[in-house]
Design a protein around this motif. Sequence first.
Motif, short mmCIF file in Angstrom:
data_model
loop_
_atom_site.label_atom_id
_atom_site.label_comp_id
_atom_site.label_asym_id
_atom_site.label_seq_id
_atom_site.Cartn_x
_atom_site.Cartn_y
_atom_site.Cartn_z
N GLU A 172 23.26 -19.85 9.96
CA GLU A 172 23.86 -19.25 11.14
C GLU A 172 24.31 -17.82 10.82
N SER A 173 24.28 -16.96 11.82
CA SER A 173 24.75 -15.59 11.61
C SER A 173 25.46 -15.09 12.87
N ARG A 174 26.52 -14.33 12.66
CA ARG A 174 27.29 -13.75 13.75
C ARG A 174 27.77 -12.36 13.37
N PHE A 175 28.03 -11.54 14.41
CA PHE A 175 28.75 -10.29 14.25
C PHE A 175 30.22 -10.58 14.51
N SER A 176 31.10 -9.95 13.77
CA SER A 176 32.52 -10.07 14.11
C SER A 176 32.77 -9.36 15.44
N SER A 177 33.73 -9.86 16.21
CA SER A 177 34.02 -9.27 17.51
C SER A 177 34.61 -7.88 17.33
N ALA A 178 34.52 -7.05 18.36
CA ALA A 178 35.03 -5.68 18.29
C ALA A 178 36.51 -5.62 17.91
N PRO A 179 37.39 -6.48 18.50
CA PRO A 179 38.80 -6.42 18.11
C PRO A 179 39.04 -6.83 16.65
N ASP A 180 38.13 -7.64 16.08
CA ASP A 180 38.31 -8.12 14.71
C ASP A 180 37.67 -7.21 13.67
N ALA A 181 36.86 -6.25 14.11
CA ALA A 181 36.04 -5.47 13.18
C ALA A 181 36.86 -4.75 12.12
N VAL A 182 38.01 -4.20 12.52
CA VAL A 182 38.81 -3.45 11.56
C VAL A 182 39.37 -4.37 10.47
N ASN A 183 39.67 -5.62 10.81
CA ASN A 183 40.14 -6.59 9.82
C ASN A 183 38.99 -7.07 8.95
N HIS A 184 37.81 -7.15 9.54
CA HIS A 184 36.63 -7.60 8.80
C HIS A 184 36.21 -6.56 7.77
N VAL A 185 36.17 -5.30 8.16
CA VAL A 185 35.67 -4.25 7.26
C VAL A 185 36.62 -4.03 6.08
N SER A 186 37.87 -4.44 6.22
CA SER A 186 38.86 -4.20 5.15
C SER A 186 38.96 -5.35 4.16
N LEU A 187 38.30 -6.46 4.43
CA LEU A 187 38.40 -7.62 3.53
C LEU A 187 37.13 -8.46 3.60
N SER A 188 36.48 -8.64 2.46
CA SER A 188 35.28 -9.48 2.38
C SER A 188 35.63 -10.80 1.71
N VAL A 189 35.18 -11.90 2.31
CA VAL A 189 35.42 -13.23 1.77
C VAL A 189 34.07 -13.94 1.63
N PHE A 190 33.77 -14.41 0.43
CA PHE A 190 32.53 -15.12 0.17
C PHE A 190 32.91 -16.51 -0.37
N ARG A 191 32.56 -17.55 0.39
CA ARG A 191 32.99 -18.91 0.03
C ARG A 191 31.82 -19.75 -0.48
N PHE A 192 32.09 -20.48 -1.55
CA PHE A 192 31.10 -21.37 -2.16
C PHE A 192 31.78 -22.73 -2.37
N ASP A 193 31.65 -23.64 -1.40
CA ASP A 193 32.36 -24.92 -1.44
C ASP A 193 33.85 -24.67 -1.65
N ASN A 194 34.39 -25.06 -2.81
CA ASN A 194 35.83 -24.92 -3.04
C ASN A 194 36.18 -23.70 -3.89
N GLU A 195 35.25 -22.76 -4.00
CA GLU A 195 35.52 -21.51 -4.71
C GLU A 195 35.22 -20.34 -3.79
N ALA A 196 35.79 -19.18 -4.11
CA ALA A 196 35.59 -18.00 -3.27
C ALA A 196 35.68 -16.73 -4.11
N LEU A 197 34.95 -15.71 -3.67
CA LEU A 197 35.06 -14.37 -4.23
C LEU A 197 35.57 -13.48 -3.09
N VAL A 198 36.67 -12.79 -3.34
CA VAL A 198 37.36 -12.04 -2.29
C VAL A 198 37.52 -10.59 -2.72
N THR A 199 37.14 -9.67 -1.82
CA THR A 199 37.26 -8.24 -2.10
C THR A 199 38.06 -7.54 -1.01
#
Length: 242
Positions: A172-199
């Motif tokens: 599945e793929s989605r674009f973040s909504s316009a109101p959420d974009a500023v929060n999305h661009v400032s924080l990346s979250v990559f989830r792998f089951d019970n682990e995550a890489l966060v930037t």
Amino acid sequence: MESAGLSPRKLALKVGVSGKTVERWINDSDLIPHPRNREDACKALGVDEEMIWPKAVKERIKTGGDREIVHSYPYRSACPSTVWSELTENSAKELFFAGYTNYFLWTQLPDFLGTIRRKAQQGCRVRFLLGDPNGEVTRQREQIEDVALTVSTRIRMSLENLAKLDGVEGIESRFSSAPDAVNHVSLSVFRFDNEALVTPHLARLVGHDSPLLHLRSMGSGGMFSRFSEHAEELWGRGVPVE
């Protein structure tokens, strides 16, 4: 390995990883393999985990707010690509890539396209949350970064690769909504089951120059849960990619 009568290649066959992976375990004392691989390696060698990976044992007995931090890197680019590849390969239920562009996944991880297709076919849920390449926040970020490989170009690189997976069930793929974009661009979250890489993205720096945290869930209410909830909230308001 010598006392067990195993070469790196033979150990790799027993664990189900490549010979080069075992060689990296031997040469890099700071590299801690996935728990499943550590368990299989210890069984094959007939030793306890603390004899080979004492740091992994210490991680399990951490207390306090840092107990979910597996590793931290001052730059995302300092995190070995093998960490990303192993986390992706070892995930069975959930892969969620919520970076704003996600483009580096396709360019830096070997056969990422094929791996994602295979994981989805094996029943793993795979999601990509992207920024809108035509959005106002994307345009503003391009001005801030002022680099040749623009934000919108990087997003479109991801979209081109995702188009090759069109029709694969479970992706599945989605674009973040316009109101959420500023929060999305400032924080990346990559989830792998019970682990995550966060930037968290710093000021005008691009993703690979920003710090990265490798987290592992130790229960509800921790750092892993907080960042996962953030990504899920953005996903819930996201717009499907057409």
